[in-house]
Motif scaffolding. Structure first.
Motif, PDB file in Angstrom:
ATOM      1  N   ILE A   1       0.810  -1.218   0.000  1.00 12.20           N
ATOM      2  CA  ILE A   1       0.000   0.000   0.000  1.00 12.20           C
ATOM      3  C   ILE A   1       0.846   1.272   0.000  1.00 12.20           C
ATOM      4  O   ILE A   1       0.312   2.361   0.054  1.00 12.20           O
ATOM      5  N   ASP A   2       2.178   1.136  -0.089  1.00 10.22           N
ATOM      6  CA  ASP A   2       2.997   2.350  -0.260  1.00 10.22           C
ATOM      7  C   ASP A   2       3.269   2.622  -1.739  1.00 10.22           C
ATOM      8  O   ASP A   2       2.879   3.636  -2.278  1.00 10.22           O
ATOM      9  N   ASP A   3       3.888   1.644  -2.432  1.00 15.12           N
ATOM     10  CA  ASP A   3       4.172   1.883  -3.858  1.00 15.12           C
ATOM     11  C   ASP A   3       2.989   1.539  -4.768  1.00 15.12           C
ATOM     12  O   ASP A   3       2.987   1.891  -5.942  1.00 15.12           O
ATOM     13  N   ASP A   4       1.986   0.838  -4.222  1.00 13.44           N
ATOM     14  CA  ASP A   4       0.810   0.429  -5.012  1.00 13.44           C
ATOM     15  C   ASP A   4       1.200  -0.210  -6.355  1.00 13.44           C
ATOM     16  O   ASP A   4       0.553   0.031  -7.368  1.00 13.44           O
ATOM     17  N   SER A   5       2.260  -1.023  -6.355  1.00 11.08           N
ATOM     18  CA  SER A   5       2.747  -1.581  -7.624  1.00 11.08           C
ATOM     19  C   SER A   5       1.916  -2.755  -8.123  1.00 11.08           C
ATOM     20  O   SER A   5       1.612  -2.861  -9.300  1.00 11.08           O
TER      21      SER A   5
END
Ligand SMILES: Cc1cc2nc3c(=O)[nH]c(=O)nc-3n(C[C@H](O)[C@H](O)[C@H](O)COP(=O)(O)OP(=O)(O)OC[C@H]3O[C@@H](n4cnc5c(N)ncnc54)[C@H](O)[C@@H]3O)c2cc1C
Ligand SMILES: Nc1ncnc2c1ncn2[C@@H]1O[C@H](COP(=O)(O)O)[C@@H](O)[C@H]1O
Lengths: 309, 249
Positions: B120-124
């Protein structure tokens, strides 16, 4: 520069997402080809050939692509990748599934869910549920990109690309499609609807969602939901709007009994007009709403239906 | 069956992040960090397989700064047996994470790798798919149900139109969606026990993986903010406003 766009479709019709991805692809500069991989996809290929900016449509018609499972689709894309500088797909559950697989096989670091093309190697993409926007420059020779379709307009249907049949790639044969349980609805799809009415935990039950259905029918709208409403079993999973559900940007988004958590806002805050109906005047949803109505939804929603005539 | 679960340390999902004023990134100083929520679901699934007698060992792996040990400890407290920390102070992109995980898979020989669908930080939303590719294994992404049928894995996935069921050969890589399970809270005794469970410390170089970033971050900016709207008094007024705005007929 030549770009390969992977078409999104259901074997019968081309999904609107593809026309939007083509718009993003044309911004990279150079030629745009579209790959239609599926089974019995003549109509899809014909529709793809009409998209403005597309010069060639490749058609791989084979049973192994009937459900666009990741392993065979990625293998096919990799087999074609030598002729392309960029491979671009929609950030749908199909694109999110096969594209990273293809990227890894090509030793490329994929760029996920771009919302802007700055140049052929520089892109903007949301991170942290859209609370920050990253500008990244890819140093890979080849690019693999997924596109958030809400931020690109659909390409016009004024093109006349050539259509070329290609053979299937070797099937990795690692998995087997068993079945699909798709939500049936006569309403527009969430990601392409002009109006969306979504319900949250405040709806209290699946039955109560019929109140939203009635309004949706009057407005020609799609019905969406928060994660809490899906988790509670009020509506199926494909209704979920948000960071980890669908990202939507309709003309009008009506949030009913939804508090407005970061993860929900991530999926709808680019809507043109936002309406919130919530009994708690402190609910964070009001911070993004153009029109907020502090009210009990069980009174407000039936009244809204009446008022719409 | 041995199960490997990669767990990432990320900004807690409740935190409203701030973009640094020099546009170099997101301010992580004094921000609460937690295990990526999808990875909690992945650990939970693995531990349930162990409790059901299907898995013999659950190994949690984290790649990142030294404090990622805390994330591994959380996984151990939830029921994982041991941990591997691959220490890196640089941001490690999904492709490099997948390469490190591939090397760990080759050393540990798990039958199943369970990852979160998305950090949920880089949403990659890439790492699991990339790992499956590099291993030549099948991938079952966005899983909402995992069952076994003989030597195959029967997996239900959340897709755009609803649900899809696939049958995967084993070994396999799967990634979790929100509704696969509800992760448990670690109990105090289990948190104490977790302190004694072993954690191996490695570096990307130990696995021969170059973690040089392929994507240069030129800048990080705030998204456009929405103008504050107005409160309407009644449904009639709301409908009138929407007609005025031209969004309904
Ligand atoms: C990893 C992760 C991913 C997530 N992804 C998503 C996602 O993609 N999409 C998403 O939506 N969420 C997502 N979430 C969940 C999110 O954090 C919230 O929990 C969720 O959005 C809350 O849903 P809600 O607003 O319906 O429920 P609540 O927060 O419980 O809000 C219910 C609201 O209804 C109002 N209400 C209740 N009764 C009435 C009534 N009678 N009349 C009027 N108003 C009423 C209440 O005042 C309240 O504001 C995610 C969470 C995590 C951890
Ligand atoms: N640095 C990391 N350490 C451990 N696991 C990771 C790391 N990065 C990604 N993962 C795993 O890969 C999943 C998907 O991440 P991403 O592809 O970055 O969205 C996460 O949910 C984790 O399970």
């Amino acid at each position: 520069m030549t770009t390969l766009v992977i078409a999104e479709h259901n074997n019968q019709a081309l999904n609107d997402a593809t026309a939007k991805v083509v718009t993003a692809a044309t911004k990279l500069g150079g030629d745009v080809h579209v790959l239609v991989a599926g089974q019995g996809v003549d109509a899809v290929a014909a529709a793809a050939a009409k998209l403005a900016g597309v010069s060639k449509v490749l058609v791989a018609d084979d049973a192994q692509y009937a459900h666009r499972t990741a392993e065979p689709l990625a293998a096919l894309v990799v087999s074609l990748a030598g002729s392309y500088d960029a491979i671009v797909a929609a950030a749908t559950t199909v694109g999110k599934n096969f594209a990273p697989r293809a990227a890894a096989l090509l030793d490329v670091q994929q760029i996920s869910e771009i919302i802007e093309v700055d140049s052929a190697d520089t892109f903007k993409r949301p991170i942290y549920a859209g609370n920050a926007i990253q500008t990244v420059k890819s140093t890979d020779a080849k690019k693999v990109i997924t596109v958030r379709t809400t931020t690109f307009p659909a390409a016009a249907q004024t093109g006349s690309a050539s259509i070329e049949k290609i053979g299937a790639a070797a099937n990795p044969g690692l998995s087997e499609w068993v079945s699909e349980n798709l939500t049936k609805s006569d309403r527009p799809e969430l990601t392409s609807a002009k109006i969306i009415i979504s319900g949250g935990r405040g709806m209290q039950s699946g039955d109560n969602f019929h109140m939203l259905d009635k309004i949706a029918d009057k407005l020609g709208a799609a019905v969406g939901a928060s994660r809490a409403a899906v988790d509670a079993g009020f509506v199926p999973n494909d209704y979920q709007v948000g960071q980890t559900g669908k990202v939507v940007a309709p003309e009008l988004y009506i949030a009913v009994g939804i508090s407005g958590a970061i993860q929900h806002l991530a999926g709808m805050k680019d809507s043109k007009v936002i309406v919130a109906i919530n009994k708690d005047e402190e609910a964070p949803i009001f911070q993004v709403a153009d029109y907020g109505l502090v009210a009990d939804l069980f009174q407000a929603v039936p009244a809204l239906e009446q008022e719409l005539g | 069956m041995k199960v490997l679960v990669p767990v990432k340390r990320v900004v807690d999902y409740n935190v409203k992040i701030r973009v640094k004023s020099d546009q170099t990134g997101v301010d992580l100083a004094n921000v609460k960090m937690s295990m990526n929520p999808f990875d909690e679901i992945a650990i939970e699934e693995a531990v349930r397989l162990k409790e059901a007698g299907k898995a013999t060992e659950v190994i949690a792996v984290s790649i990142g700064v030294a404090q990622s040990t805390e994330t591994i400890r959380t996984a151990l407290a939830m029921g994982a047996d041991r941990g591997i920390l691959v220490k890196s102070d640089e941001t490690v992109e999904p492709l490099a994470v997948a390469k490190i995980l591939k090397a760990i898979v080759e050393a540990e020989k798990p039958d199943l790798v369970v990852l979160g669908k998305q950090a949920i930080d880089d949403d990659s939303n890439q790492t699991g798919q990339m790992l499956a590719a590099l291993l030549g294994w099948p991938q079952g992404t966005f899983a909402s149900k995992v069952e076994f049928e003989g030597d195959k894995l029967l997996l239900t996935r959340e897709i755009d139109g609803g649900l899809q069921t696939l049958k995967l050969n084993m070994p396999a890589v799967i990634t979790t969606d929100l509704r696969l399970n509800e992760p448990r809270y670690a109990s105090l005794p289990n948190i104490m026990k977790a302190k004694k469970k072993p954690i191996d410390e490695k570096t990307p170089a130990d696995y021969g993986v170059d973690v040089t970033a392929r994507l240069q971050v030129l800048k990080v900016t705030e998204p456009p903010q929405r103008q504050a709207g107005i409160k309407v008094e009644s449904v009639e007024q709301l409908v009138a406003k929407l007609k005025e705005a031209g969004v309904i007929g």
